[in-house]
Design a protein around this motif. Structure first.
Motif, PDB file in Angstrom:
ATOM      1  N   ARG A   1       0.608  -1.192   0.186  1.00 48.55           N
ATOM      2  CA  ARG A   1      -0.227   0.257  -0.070  1.00 48.55           C
ATOM      3  C   ARG A   1       0.570   1.263   0.030  1.00 48.55           C
ATOM      4  O   ARG A   1       0.455   2.281  -0.799  1.00 48.55           O
TER       5      ARG A   1
ATOM      6  N   GLY B   1      -5.912   3.053  -1.247  1.00 51.41           N
ATOM      7  CA  GLY B   1      -4.888   2.739  -0.558  1.00 51.41           C
ATOM      8  C   GLY B   1      -4.956   3.104   0.801  1.00 51.41           C
ATOM      9  O   GLY B   1      -5.099   2.299   2.073  1.00 51.41           O
TER      10      GLY B   1
ATOM     11  N   TYR C   1      -7.422  -4.328  -3.261  1.00 53.27           N
ATOM     12  CA  TYR C   1      -6.524  -2.267  -3.187  1.00 53.27           C
ATOM     13  C   TYR C   1      -7.812  -2.573  -4.642  1.00 53.27           C
ATOM     14  O   TYR C   1      -7.809  -1.256  -5.199  1.00 53.27           O
TER      15      TYR C   1
END
Length: 437
Positions: free
Chosen positions: A94, A146, A374
């Motif tokens: 991330r 994110g 994600y």
């Protein structure tokens, strides 16, 4: 399994402190919404005259409509951005992805403030504006998903929705900064000065926010959930391919989130244009009313998330979406030249907006397992941006200009709310989901 591998798996995973999590997740989203609001204000108020000058001379309403179309370009670029950043976010982590997303977004916004207008380079000004707007969209697409994962993958299991509110609180902060700066400029510069150079200042000032954001992001740690999955070799080498079995979750998340974006840009973008040009409020007065009402947005992001942790995401969202459906039918009665009516419209609208937007930081990521989280959350969020928000100001403006009038805007929001209710009915409650899987 070897002793070394066992130790790696069992080694305690370092977590950032709560203030570090709040800063890292909130800062980028605040910049994201600051950028979008600055663009929406400029599109509603100035871009028709600056980039569509020849049209504005004969038909100002059409020039504003064309400016709103450039507003949509960012949204159309978002699915590409969500797939790009989702791929690397699920594969590499991330942190790195969020830093790159922030830089992409910030550079594009700064460049918008440097662009020559139609009088200088003709139609090329619109082309370059759309390219910058598309780059904004690519960066924005990787930002929210994110940031939501940074917050929720650091959260205790019983406070995941509350932690998921951290990036979403960036929206009212960005709103307040963008509208506050524009209100300050409107109060101290003439209309001619705003058209000449004043509209550029908010875009150029975004560079300061981006520098702060990059400093915060560089200091953050990778999330413990991703690090554990990486150590156990449960991350994906091909996230987009692995996301295919979850197409229903992407679709339902998109439709459920659609009304959030529609309400968002009807309140924040279209109503500003309509309030000033249609209802004859001054720009400063309407901006001030929006700034006061956005406080309710921030409060109810937190309130809805607290209840989402207690009773579940689905119940909270179902009640608030049903409330939005009812609110839609009162829109024609509230959008009149009366400050009291407008304040009711904005305050109630932003209460509902907070209730819709708050829990999405938890429920969209919870639709997907960690190896495609994600990609899945980002794609749902950004497809919803197209479905619900990309053309919301344009559709609302077109409906008001047609035989439907303001009532058409109410029906438009009602249809989007009804579709969201259907999607929410099909989504499973995820409050007690094991988030490490």
């Amino acid at each position: 399994m070897s002793a070394t591998a066992t130790a790696a798996v069992q080694e305690p995973v370092k977590k950032d402190s709560v203030p570090e999590i709040i800063a890292a997740s909130m800062v980028g989203t605040a910049i994201e919404f600051y950028d979008n609001y600055c663009y929406s204000i400029a599109a509603a108020s100035y871009f028709g005259m600056i980039f569509f000058t020849s049209v504005a001379k004969s038909n100002p309403a059409l020039a504003t409509l064309m400016a709103f179309v450039t507003f949509a370009v960012s949204f159309l670029a978002r699915p590409f951005g969500s797939m790009l950043f989702g791929h690397f976010g699920d594969k590499m982590g991330r942190k790195k992805t969020l830093v790159i997303a922030l830089m992409t977004m910030g550079i594009a916004t700064f460049l918008v403030g440097c662009l020559p207008g139609y009088d200088q380079i003709g139609p090329w000004s619109v082309v370059i504006l759309c390219i910058c707007r598309a780059c904004q969209g690519v960066g924005l697409a990787g930002e929210w998903s994110g940031a939501a994962l940074v917050a929720t993958e650091n959260a205790p299991a019983d406070k995941r929705a509350l932690y998921g509110s951290f990036p979403n609180l960036g929206a009212p902060i960005g709103f307040f900064c963008a509208y506050g700066l524009n209100l300050l400029l409107e109060s101290n510069l003439s209309q001619e000065q705003m058209i000449s150079f004043g509209w550029r200042i908010p875009f150029l000032c975004s560079a300061v926010l981006v520098i702060i954001g990059l400093y915060v992001r560089a200091r953050m740690s990778e999330t413990p959930v991703f690090r554990k999955a990486h150590t156990e070799k449960r991350t994906s080498k091909h996230p987009l391919r692995d996301l295919l079995p979850y197409w229903k979750e992407v679709l339902l998340g998109t439709v459920a989130m659609g009304i959030t974006y529609t309400l968002f840009y009807v309140l924040g973008t279209w109503s500003l244009s309509y309030g000033v040009k249609g209802l004859k409020f001054s720009q400063g007065d309407y901006l001030l009313m929006q700034m006061c009402s956005v406080v309710f947005f921030a409060i109810f992001i937190v309130v809805s998330c607290v209840y989402a942790d207690k009773v579940g995401r689905k119940k909270v969202l179902f009640v608030v979406t049903a409330g939005t459906l009812v609110f839609s039918f009162f829109t024609p009665l509230l959008l009149v030249h009366s400050a009291a009516h407008i304040m009711i419209f904005l305050c109630v609208g932003f209460v509902l907006m907070g209730g819709l937007f708050g829990p999405c930081g938890a429920y969209l990521p919870e639709l997907f397992p960690v190896h495609v989280r994600y990609s899945g959350a980002g794609l749902s969020y950004n497809l919803a941006a197209i479905f619900g928000g990309a053309f919301a100001p344009t559709i609302a403006q077109a409906l008001v200009s047609s035989k439907f009038g303001v009532a058409g805007v109410g029906w438009y929001m009602a249809i989007m709310a009804a579709l969201a209710l259907l999607a929410l009915f099909l989504i499973k409650e995820s409050k007690d989901k094991d988030y490490e899987l």
